[in-house]
Structures are given as structure tokens and as C-alpha cells.
Design a protein around this motif. Structure first.
Motif, mmCIF file in Angstrom:
data_model
loop_
_atom_site.group_PDB
_atom_site.id
_atom_site.type_symbol
_atom_site.label_atom_id
_atom_site.label_comp_id
_atom_site.label_asym_id
_atom_site.label_seq_id
_atom_site.Cartn_x
_atom_site.Cartn_y
_atom_site.Cartn_z
ATOM 1 N N MET A 539 -23.538 -6.155 -0.523
ATOM 2 C CA MET A 539 -24.329 -7.369 -0.742
ATOM 3 C C MET A 539 -23.513 -8.607 -0.382
ATOM 4 S SD MET A 539 -26.387 -8.646 -4.147
ATOM 5 C CE MET A 539 -27.537 -7.278 -4.054
ATOM 6 N N MET A 540 -22.206 -8.632 -0.737
ATOM 7 C CA MET A 540 -21.364 -9.777 -0.402
ATOM 8 C C MET A 540 -21.273 -9.945 1.114
ATOM 9 S SD MET A 540 -18.208 -9.792 -3.180
ATOM 10 C CE MET A 540 -17.508 -8.254 -2.599
ATOM 11 N N GLU A 541 -21.093 -8.830 1.820
ATOM 12 C CA GLU A 541 -20.992 -8.908 3.276
ATOM 13 C C GLU A 541 -22.242 -9.522 3.882
ATOM 14 O OE1 GLU A 541 -20.120 -5.067 4.792
ATOM 15 O OE2 GLU A 541 -18.200 -4.882 3.718
ATOM 16 N N ASP A 561 -8.276 -22.808 -5.049
ATOM 17 C CA ASP A 561 -7.699 -21.957 -6.105
ATOM 18 C C ASP A 561 -7.070 -20.732 -5.450
ATOM 19 O OD1 ASP A 561 -7.011 -20.469 -8.284
ATOM 20 O OD2 ASP A 561 -9.029 -20.367 -9.158
ATOM 21 N N GLU A 562 -5.764 -20.804 -5.239
ATOM 22 C CA GLU A 562 -5.086 -19.722 -4.520
ATOM 23 C C GLU A 562 -5.079 -18.408 -5.287
ATOM 24 O OE1 GLU A 562 -0.495 -20.717 -5.925
ATOM 25 O OE2 GLU A 562 -1.155 -21.254 -3.893
ATOM 26 N N ASN A 563 -5.261 -18.482 -6.636
ATOM 27 C CA ASN A 563 -5.293 -17.254 -7.430
ATOM 28 C C ASN A 563 -6.655 -16.575 -7.407
ATOM 29 O OD1 ASN A 563 -2.582 -17.441 -8.367
ATOM 30 N ND2 ASN A 563 -3.229 -19.019 -9.837
ATOM 31 N N PHE A 564 -7.652 -17.314 -6.963
ATOM 32 C CA PHE A 564 -9.015 -16.776 -6.979
ATOM 33 C C PHE A 564 -9.126 -15.510 -6.139
ATOM 34 C CE2 PHE A 564 -13.176 -16.894 -4.687
ATOM 35 C CZ PHE A 564 -13.982 -16.462 -5.739
ATOM 36 N N ILE A 565 -8.675 -15.563 -4.892
ATOM 37 C CA ILE A 565 -8.845 -14.427 -3.983
ATOM 38 C C ILE A 565 -7.968 -13.238 -4.378
ATOM 39 C CG2 ILE A 565 -7.066 -15.071 -2.332
ATOM 40 C CD1 ILE A 565 -10.655 -13.740 -1.627
ATOM 41 N N LYS A 566 -6.959 -13.498 -5.239
ATOM 42 C CA LYS A 566 -6.094 -12.412 -5.704
ATOM 43 C C LYS A 566 -6.704 -11.643 -6.872
ATOM 44 C CE LYS A 566 -1.991 -15.137 -4.510
ATOM 45 N NZ LYS A 566 -0.746 -15.780 -5.033
ATOM 46 N N ASN A 567 -7.837 -12.121 -7.359
ATOM 47 C CA ASN A 567 -8.482 -11.525 -8.530
ATOM 48 C C ASN A 567 -9.840 -10.960 -8.119
ATOM 49 O OD1 ASN A 567 -9.700 -10.894 -10.963
ATOM 50 N ND2 ASN A 567 -9.111 -12.803 -11.980
ATOM 51 N N PRO A 568 -9.921 -9.668 -7.756
ATOM 52 C CA PRO A 568 -11.197 -9.093 -7.306
ATOM 53 C C PRO A 568 -12.336 -9.274 -8.311
ATOM 54 C CG PRO A 568 -9.390 -7.584 -6.885
ATOM 55 C CD PRO A 568 -8.827 -8.688 -7.719
ATOM 56 N N ARG A 569 -12.003 -9.189 -9.592
ATOM 57 C CA ARG A 569 -13.055 -9.347 -10.595
ATOM 58 C C ARG A 569 -13.660 -10.746 -10.538
ATOM 59 N NH1 ARG A 569 -12.441 -7.827 -17.040
ATOM 60 N NH2 ARG A 569 -14.612 -8.287 -17.609
ATOM 61 N N ALA A 570 -12.799 -11.749 -10.337
ATOM 62 C CA ALA A 570 -13.299 -13.124 -10.246
ATOM 63 C C ALA A 570 -14.151 -13.309 -9.002
ATOM 64 C CB ALA A 570 -12.124 -14.103 -10.240
ATOM 65 N N VAL A 571 -13.763 -12.679 -7.917
ATOM 66 C CA VAL A 571 -14.540 -12.777 -6.678
ATOM 67 C C VAL A 571 -15.909 -12.138 -6.858
ATOM 68 C CG1 VAL A 571 -14.637 -12.087 -4.250
ATOM 69 C CG2 VAL A 571 -12.466 -12.863 -5.246
ATOM 70 N N TYR A 572 -15.938 -10.925 -7.434
ATOM 71 C CA TYR A 572 -17.222 -10.272 -7.694
ATOM 72 C C TYR A 572 -18.111 -11.144 -8.589
ATOM 73 C CZ TYR A 572 -15.491 -5.830 -5.777
ATOM 74 O OH TYR A 572 -15.016 -4.851 -4.958
ATOM 75 N N GLN A 573 -17.501 -11.710 -9.616
ATOM 76 C CA GLN A 573 -18.267 -12.530 -10.545
ATOM 77 C C GLN A 573 -18.832 -13.763 -9.834
ATOM 78 O OE1 GLN A 573 -19.085 -11.738 -13.546
ATOM 79 N NE2 GLN A 573 -19.880 -13.644 -14.389
ATOM 80 N N TRP A 574 -18.039 -14.353 -8.939
ATOM 81 C CA TRP A 574 -18.508 -15.537 -8.217
ATOM 82 C C TRP A 574 -19.714 -15.200 -7.347
ATOM 83 C CZ3 TRP A 574 -19.204 -17.314 -3.236
ATOM 84 C CH2 TRP A 574 -19.347 -18.693 -3.087
#
Length: 596
Positions: A539-541, A561-574
Motif C-alpha cells: 500500500m505504501m508503494e 527528522d533524521e531518526n524518523f526513517i530509522k524507525n520502521p514502526r514510525a514510518v508505518y504509523q505515518w
């Protein structure tokens, strides 16, 4: 462990009483001692029989008051509420008018004073002073007080705490011999309950204010803390409150007469005293901005003249009770003397035009003024046990100039909407709004409406419960409009009403006493639906491929936020939050604002 537990009674019995460790006592005598009747008097109180050393228990108190009410046509004893453990919370109604109903007293041309004792039941001075005063009105020389005002008197607001009594009730207080407990049977502090209304005693006070509409409300306590010469300290909302004209009446009409009466009877009145450094007053006295969870500030936001009495705990019980008697008597006289001016002040405060309301205060940058402080000399000692420094009071009167630190500088204000809406499912909150006496309109059928709501973008919770509830520690909010259908049973709260300011304090999340900060909406903080990663990845793709704006927002988020992309859970949530599957009610505080 069993041996230790078996030794505990012996250890306690071998210890001296806390009274033996208290600071030196300054001898006292005053004209108010003439208020005491001879022990042969048929209406002598248990307090007087004990030479001012003891206070009667609940059963003895109510038996004495029942006998008094049965013997006097001026007094009616009512039973308006029941404590959590099933004890009746009695109220005495005292009037010459032979009209004892709430409607009759509320409509009387005479003012009505509500006197409350034993909210913290170890601090019981008001009960014994009130018993003496009622005796003298019924069978002594004080019946003329009823020409000034009608009286409501609650001798023990917290009877369960009153009966959790022993000689170990309050370690920092000089008597009575046996003292009750601060909190109720559920370990709730009634004088933190005026906005959330979880205790039987405070719900009763809200009912009385709604039904009887008293003109002056007095809540009698005893302090903890430092030593000083004052024996009767008291205060009201002087600055930074919701009823400025009432505050002016209290400062200009009421306080000078009460202070003079106390001084004439040998007492030393003073303001509410809180040492800025928590020990002595070398750094000044703090004038706190109490929130409406406290009795006198709750009265202030309801536009009722309200007083918090704090008798000095290190003065003997006998002295404190006599001072309280003088305080209450003069309060009745001053209320009668200046009732017309008070009515004018109340009307002015109710009708004051307001576009916003302060929900949080801070200390002024500089002290407002200095006061001549009637203190007790002290010295600093270093403990041989802990190594820490502590204050040792020396029992010698002294004077010093100390600054007054006012906490009345607005930190946060909120605009006042035309109305608030609460959906029917929040029935506990709706019931509390009604218990406060706030006028509401209840929907009889569903209605679609567009309202403004607050959504949390970030928050943290206090790690420990406070007064039995999990409160919000910090938060960040954004506001958004939502169109939704509210079901039948939902309520609308117009802010243009007598208790409009109270409604704002309860509804706005920034307010420290809002229903949100008290934890009544905590369930909206939990996310209840999720999306699996094997669904999220394809779905993200597709979302990035088909939505250029979303891709730009995603790139911006990574850049900021450079830490954002390092956190898969945060990316999924976004990404999940950008889909229509996301819970649109998550972190939305369910209090709607109507602006037009």
C-alpha cells in the motif's frame, strides 16, 4: 518479621507523644475565654467539659446536636447525604423565620451563610466552635445573630475520616487529644474534589450551593507547617480569580471587621501562610493561585464569596476553637452589615463580559510588596542522624519584613466559545456537569453538527496516580473542525450563564482541572485498530507512486527528522495515518466547541 510486628505496640507505647517534641508554647489568654460556659450549664459542650482538650466522636456530636435541635424552634437538623461507609452527613439549619426549606431560605431577604467543618476531619476546630455558637444562639445571648443572616452548619463533612481517629491522628497538631484523619474512607482528599465530585461530602456541597444558593461560604481547616504568632489565618481569592468584585468586597468590607473582632478578643489574625522555602519565611510568603479543585476557589468561580480558614496547628486546640467562634460570629455580623454591597458585587461578577478565561497562572517576576510578619525566632540545625539541615523553632516572638510572592500572572488563557457539546456516551462526565448545577440542553433526537475539537499531537502521563486518577503530565494540541452526528442524550452547554466560567474550566483541556486532565477521557488515548505490515508495504508503494503531494510530505518528514526513517514502526504509523482506515477519533478530546 513476626517478632518485629509483635514488638511494634511496645515500641509505640514506649515513645513519647508527638506533643512532647513540638516547639515551645507561647502562653495565651484572651477575652474569648469568656465564651466558655460553666460545666454545670445544661448545654455545656463536650469540648468545654474537657477543658478544651477533647472533641466528641461522631455519635456524641450528633446526639448533642439532635438534642439541641429538638429543644429549639430556631434549629432544624437535616440528613442530606450519606458517607461512603454509611454515616449520615448532617446539616443544621438555623433561622428565626420558621422556614427551613431550601427554596424558602434561598429566597429570603436575609443573607445565607454556609459554614463547613471537618472536611479534613482531624482539623475539627469548626465543629466544636459551631456547637458552642449554635448553643448560644438557641439558649444564650447570641440570638440576635439571626437578625443578620440565616445559617447552614455542617459539623462533620467527612464523618468516615472523623471516625478513623486516634491519638496518632495528626502528628503536627496540638490537639484535640484524639484526632481524625485527613482523607475519607476511600483515601480521597475532599478538598481536592470540587471539580471532579467523586466524594459524597463534596457532591453534597455542590447540591447545597445549587439548592440553597448561600451568600458566604466558610471552610474551616487547621494548618501544617511553620511556627508563627498568628493563631487564626484565613484567605480568599484576592487576585487572579473569577469574581473580582466579590474579592474587593471581602478585602474591603469583610476582612477589616473580622480582623478587628479577633484582635479585640485576644487573637492574632493573619493571611494564609506558606513559606517560600518550605521551612521558615526568610524568603517570603507565597500567595498561591489555587485551582477550583479547592473549596474557596470553587466558590469564587461560582461567584460565591468564599473563605478558607487555616487555624495554626501549633496553637492549643482550646485557643483555636475560641478563635474560630469569634471568626464565625463576626462573619455572620459582617455579612448582614454589608449584604447589599455583596449582592451588587455578585451581580457585577456574574454579568462581567469575558472573551477569554485564564486557565493557568505563574508567579510574578518580582514580589508585589512586603509584609510585617509576626514570626517566631528559629535557628538552623544539622541533624546528627541524616546530616540534613532543619529548622528548630525557639518559641520567642519576633517581627521581620518578608516579601509576598503572588502567583497571579496569567500563563495560559483560552477563548470562550458560544457553547460546548458532549456526546451521550460520555455519561459520567455529563452527570458531573449536571451535578455542578451547570445548565445544559439535552438532545432528544440525533443532530448533525460541525464543531471544533482538540486533538493531541503529543502527550505524557504522570507516572503515579493523584487522588485516585491518572492525570496528564504534558501535552501538545492542535484544533480541527469535524462534522458528526451526535446521538440523542448528548448535551449542549451554553457558556453565557452564571456558571459559564466553571464550564470552561471543566471543558478546556489546557485547564489543570479539566475533565480531560483528571483522566475522564483517557480511553481516547488508546489506538484500537492496526494494519499488518504485509498489507502496509504494498500500500505504501502505491501511495507514493500515485500521490505526488504525499511523496513530497514524506520526503519533508525524512528531512526534518533524521531518526524518523530509522524507525520502521514510525514510518508505518505515518503512512497508516494517511489512509481512510486510520482511527479518526484517536487522541481527539471529545468536547466540541460551537463558535457561531
Amino acid at each position: 518479621m513476626r517478632k518485629l510486628l509483635a514488638l511494634l505496640p511496645f515500641i509505640f507505647c514506649s515513645l513519647a507523644q508527638a506533643q512532647d517534641f513540638m516547639p515551645p508554647l507561647i502562653p495565651w489568654s484572651g477575652e474569648s475565654e469568656n465564651l466558655l460556659v460553666d460545666k454545670s450549664n445544661p448545654w455545656v459542650t463536650p469540648f468545654e467539659l474537657s477543658d478544651g482538650l477533647e472533641s466528641p466522636n461522631y455519635e456524641e456530636t450528633m446526639a448533642w446536636l439532635t438534642k439541641l435541635a429538638n429543644a429549639s424552634p430556631l434549629i432544624s437538623m437535616t440528613s442530606p447525604a450519606m458517607s461512603e461507609q454509611g454515616r449520615i452527613i448532617h446539616m443544621m439549619i438555623v433561622t428565626k423565620e420558621n422556614r427551613f426549606s431550601a427554596a424558602e431560605l434561598a429566597s429570603s431577604e436575609k443573607p445565607l451563610i454556609l459554614i463547613q467543618a471537618g472536611i479534613h476531619s482531624g482539623e475539627i476546630d469548626g465543629k466544636d466552635a459551631g456547637m458552642m455558637l449554635l448553643r448560644d444562639i438557641a439558649f444564650g445571648t447570641k440570638q440576635n445573630l439571626l437578625d443578620e443572616a440565616n445559617i447552614l452548619f455542617i459539623p462533620i463533612l467527612n464523618p468516615d475520616g472523623h471516625e478513623r481517629s486516634s491519638e496518632y491522628g495528626r502528628v503536627n497538631q496540638r490537639g484535640p487529644k484524639v484526632m481524625g484523619w485527613r482523607t475519607n474512607a476511600q483515601n480521597l482528599n475532599l478538598n481536592r474534589d470540587y471539580t471532579k465530585l467523586e466524594t459524597a461530602g463534596v457532591r453534597l456541597i455542590a447540591d447545597i450551593m445549587n439548592e440553597y444558593d448561600p451568600d458566604l461560604y466558610i471552610d474551616v481547616h487547621v494548618t501544617d507547617g511553620a511556627d508563627y504568632q498568628y493563631d487564626i489565618t484565613y484567605g480568599f481569592v484576592e487576585t487572579g480569580g473569577y469574581s473580582p468584585e466579590i474579592s474587593s468586597w471581602l478585602a474591603g468590607n469583610y476582612k477589616p471587621e473580622v480582623d478587628q473582632a479577633l484582635q479585640d478578643q485576644g487573637h492574632i489574625p493573619g493571611p494564609l501562610l506558606f513559606a517560600a522555602n518550605g521551612q521558615d519565611f526568610t524568603r517570603g510568603n507565597v500567595a498561591f493561585a489555587f485551582s477550583p479543585r479547592f473549596s474557596h476557589t470553587y466558590g469564587d468561580i461560582r461567584h460565591t464569596a468564599s473563605i478558607l480558614v487555616e487555624n495554626h496547628s501549633l496553637k492549643p486546640f482550646r485557643q483555636r476553637v475560641l478563635g474560630t467562634y469569634v471568626f464565625l460570629e463576626q462573619s455572620i455580623r459582617s455579612l448582614g452589615n454589608h449584604f447589599q454591597q455583596l449582592q451588587s458585587a455578585v451581580n457585577s461578577d456574574i454579568n462581567q463580559a469575558k472573551e477569554s478565561i485564564v486557565v493557568k497562572y505563574k508567579f510574578r517576576d518580582t514580589p508585589a510588596d512586603t509584609m510585617t510578619f509576626l514570626g517566631i525566632s528559629s535557628s538552623k540545625k544539622v541533624s546528627e542522624i541524616t546530616g540534613a539541615e532543619y529548622v528548630q523553632w525557639e518559641g520567642k516572638p519576633m517581627q521581620q519584613q518578608v516579601p509576598t510572592l503572588y502567583m497571579d500572572e496569567p500563563v495560559n488563557s483560552v477563548p470562550i466559545p458560544r457553547a460546548y457539546w458532549i456526546s451521550a456516551e460520555w455519561s459520567e462526565v455529563i452527570e458531573k456537569v449536571k451535578q455542578h448545577g451547570i445548565q445544559v440542553e439535552t438532545l432528544e433526537e440525533p443532530r448533525e453538527i460541525k464543531l471544533e475539537y482538540s486533538r493531541l499531537t503529543d502527550f505524557s502521563m504522570n507516572p503515579s496516580p493523584y487522588e485516585g486518577r491518572m492525570r496528564v503530565q504534558s501535552m501538545e494540541l492542535e484544533k480541527e473542525y469535524r462534522t458528526l452526528t451526535l446521538p440523542a442524550g448528548s448535551i449542549r452547554i451554553e457558556t453565557d450563564q452564571k456558571l459559564g466560567e466553571l464550564a470552561v474550566i471543566l471543558m478546556e483541556p489546557e485547564s489543570v482541572d479539566s475533565f480531560f486532565q483528571w483522566g475522564y477521557f483517557n480511553s481516547v488515548l488508546s489506538q484500537t485498530e492496526y494494519m499488518e505490515r504485509y498489507i502496509m508495504e504494498p500500500m505504501m508503494e502505491e501511495m507514493l507512486e500515485k500521490d505526488a503531494d504525499l511523496k513530497a510530505a514524506f520526503d519533508a518528514k525524512k528531512a526534518e527528522d533524521e531518526n524518523f526513517i530509522k524507525n520502521p514502526r514510525a514510518v508505518y504509523q505515518w503512512f497508516y495515518s494517511q489512509t481512510p482506515y486510520f482511527d479518526q477519533n484517536w487522541k481527539v478530546i471529545p468536547v466540541g466547541r460551537e463558535w457561531f
